[in-house]
Enzyme design. Structure first.
Site, PDB file in Angstrom:
ATOM      1  CB  ALA A 154     -10.078   1.688  -3.475  1.00 63.02           C
ATOM      2  CG  HIS A 211      -9.620   7.241   3.067  1.00 62.51           C
ATOM      3  ND1 HIS A 211     -10.137   6.948   1.824  1.00 62.51           N
ATOM      4  CD2 HIS A 211      -8.334   6.820   3.050  1.00 62.51           C
ATOM      5  CE1 HIS A 211      -9.206   6.358   1.094  1.00 62.51           C
ATOM      6  NE2 HIS A 211      -8.098   6.274   1.809  1.00 62.51           N
ATOM      7  CG  ASP A 294      -2.217   4.579  -2.219  1.00 62.70           C
ATOM      8  OD1 ASP A 294      -2.276   3.686  -1.349  1.00 62.70           O
ATOM      9  OD2 ASP A 294      -3.224   5.116  -2.704  1.00 62.70           O
ATOM     10  N   GLY A 330      -5.296   3.158  -5.562  1.00 66.60           N
ATOM     11  CA  GLY A 330      -3.854   3.002  -5.439  1.00 66.60           C
ATOM     12  C   GLY A 330      -3.151   3.269  -6.753  1.00 66.60           C
TER      13      GLY A 330
END
Length: 408
Positions: A154, A211, A294, A330
């Site tokens: 995201a 990531h 998260d 999230g």
């Protein structure tokens, strides 16, 4: 004129009729607190000849260390990655609301953002103790922008950055300051990353890998430079492959330096990670598992459209997506749901579930001697739970800061 009042004159509270989590097991034992610290009753009885000034009957419930969230992007309408002149107001709102979740300390997390956001927001956040106003802040978690475009999740691609030839100075230019920063998530396959990891660790900052499209060798090299955490295992990284398991392979790597532990965050909300994956991770490396929320702006709110930094987020039931996509962004599930889901999905003990939410995150931050534990001398931050792992009361420095019922 100086006071003659000694520490031993301070009032003592005895929490009785409870099972406390100590030495990795629940045991019937009273908990004693004085001046915000866990007290050794033997020293009290035999050295000071002291006794309790007040008692709390816990009615057979569980006392566990307060939960610590190392990855929380916001909640209750607050987005930590939004550029604003009053960051502290948002921090206070979140800090106060998560007390009912059993969270006594947290790391406000900023996702990948323009440099202007870091320069505006970071100077307004400082480490602070918790209390009646809310959970304590243990430092900022900077998730990005030094991450892989292929596994950005995201995070907005136009804000991603690389270290290039500037290395660590590039990072300093982007963030503006590292004062009050506790964790930095980056992709270890990026050029100059080893130099950056080494310098961050030298400054006492935890480096987390995430990531990322790193292979196992690149991840192991990052650990050899000091990286010690993995950001939301399985999510936003290469899937496990038997010939090169990538970052996931760190859970059983034989290249972890002696005496070191690699910890890994997991979003146990029933959405981000299949129960089978939770079981695999826990059985492979139980002592490294760290529960994280998260959580995003929409936690505590209803369905609709919200923000996560530069992105618009759509809430559909318990799912949060980048608007117009199927990309998860999230989570909005409560801590109670995560601890309970992790316990049920993995078949772990209650003790293991509670330590994944308290002791392990404290170890990630190097605070295990005063947070995430009920050992003598530690901060008296703890939660009172029933057998269903529902939080009934939250205490910071030995004082009730949230209470769903009368316990005394």
């Amino acid at each position: 004129m100086p006071s003659n009042k000694s520490v031993s004159d301070a009032p003592i509270t005895q929490f009785r009729n409870c099972r406390i989590l100590r030495d990795h097991k629940l045991q019937w034992e009273d908990l004693w607190v004085r001046q915000g610290k866990i007290l050794d009753p033997e020293k009290l009885f035999f050295d000071e000849k002291g006794a309790a000034d007040a008692q709390v009957d816990c009615r057979g419930r569980i006392i566990a260390p307060g939960f610590i969230d190392t990855q929380i992007n916001g909640g209750f309408g607050v987005d930590f990655s939004q550029e604003t002149d009053d960051v502290r107001a948002g921090l206070s709102l979140v800090a106060g609301n998560i007390l009912s979740h059993g969270v006594t300390s947290f790391c406000p997390t900023l996702v990948t953002s323009p440099a202007s956001v870091y320069h505006k927001v970071l100077p307004q956040i400082s480490v602070m103790d918790g209390g009646p106003h809310g959970a304590g802040v243990l430092g900022v978690h900077l998730e990005g922008p030094y991450i892989s475009a292929e596994k950005k999740g995201a995070h907005p691609e136009h804000c991603l950055r690389s270290f290039s030839e500037k290395g660590f100075s590039e990072l300093l230019d982007t963030y503006g300051t590292l004062e009050g920063v506790s964790i930095v998530t980056l992709a270890p396959e990026m050029g100059r990353s080893q130099e950056v990891i080494t310098e961050l660790v030298r400054r006492g900052i935890c480096v987390s890998l995430g990531h990322s499209v790193a292979n196992l060798s690149q991840a192991e090299d990052a650990v050899s430079c000091g990286a010690s955490f993995i950001t939301h295992l399985f999510n936003a990284m290469l899937p496990f492959h038997h010939r090169d398991p990538g970052i996931v392979g760190l859970l059983t790597s034989d290249r972890i330096p002696a005496g070191r532990t690699v910890y890994y965050g997991m979003i146990a909300d029933g959405i981000h990670t299949n129960p089978a994956a939770l079981r695999i991770a826990h059985r492979a490396h139980p002592n490294g598992l760290v529960l994280v929320t998260d959580a995003i702006t929409a936690m505590g709110l209803g369905p609709g459209r919200h923000t996560l930094g530069q992105q618009e987020i759509l809430i559909d039931g318990y799912n949060a997506y980048v608007a117009g996509t199927c990309t998860l962004a999230g989570s909005i599930a409560s801590w109670r749901r995560r601890v309970k889901h992790f316990h049920e999905a993995t078949g772990c003990t209650v003790e293991e579930a509670l330590e994944a939410a308290s002791l392990h995150p404290a170890k990630v931050l190097g605070l295990q001697h005063r947070k995430g534990t009920l050992d003598f001398g530690a901060d008296a931050d703890f939660v009172l739970l029933d057998d269903n792992l529902d939080v009934k009361a939250t205490y910071i420095a030995g004082q009730a800061v949230w209470n769903s019922l009368a316990v005394s």
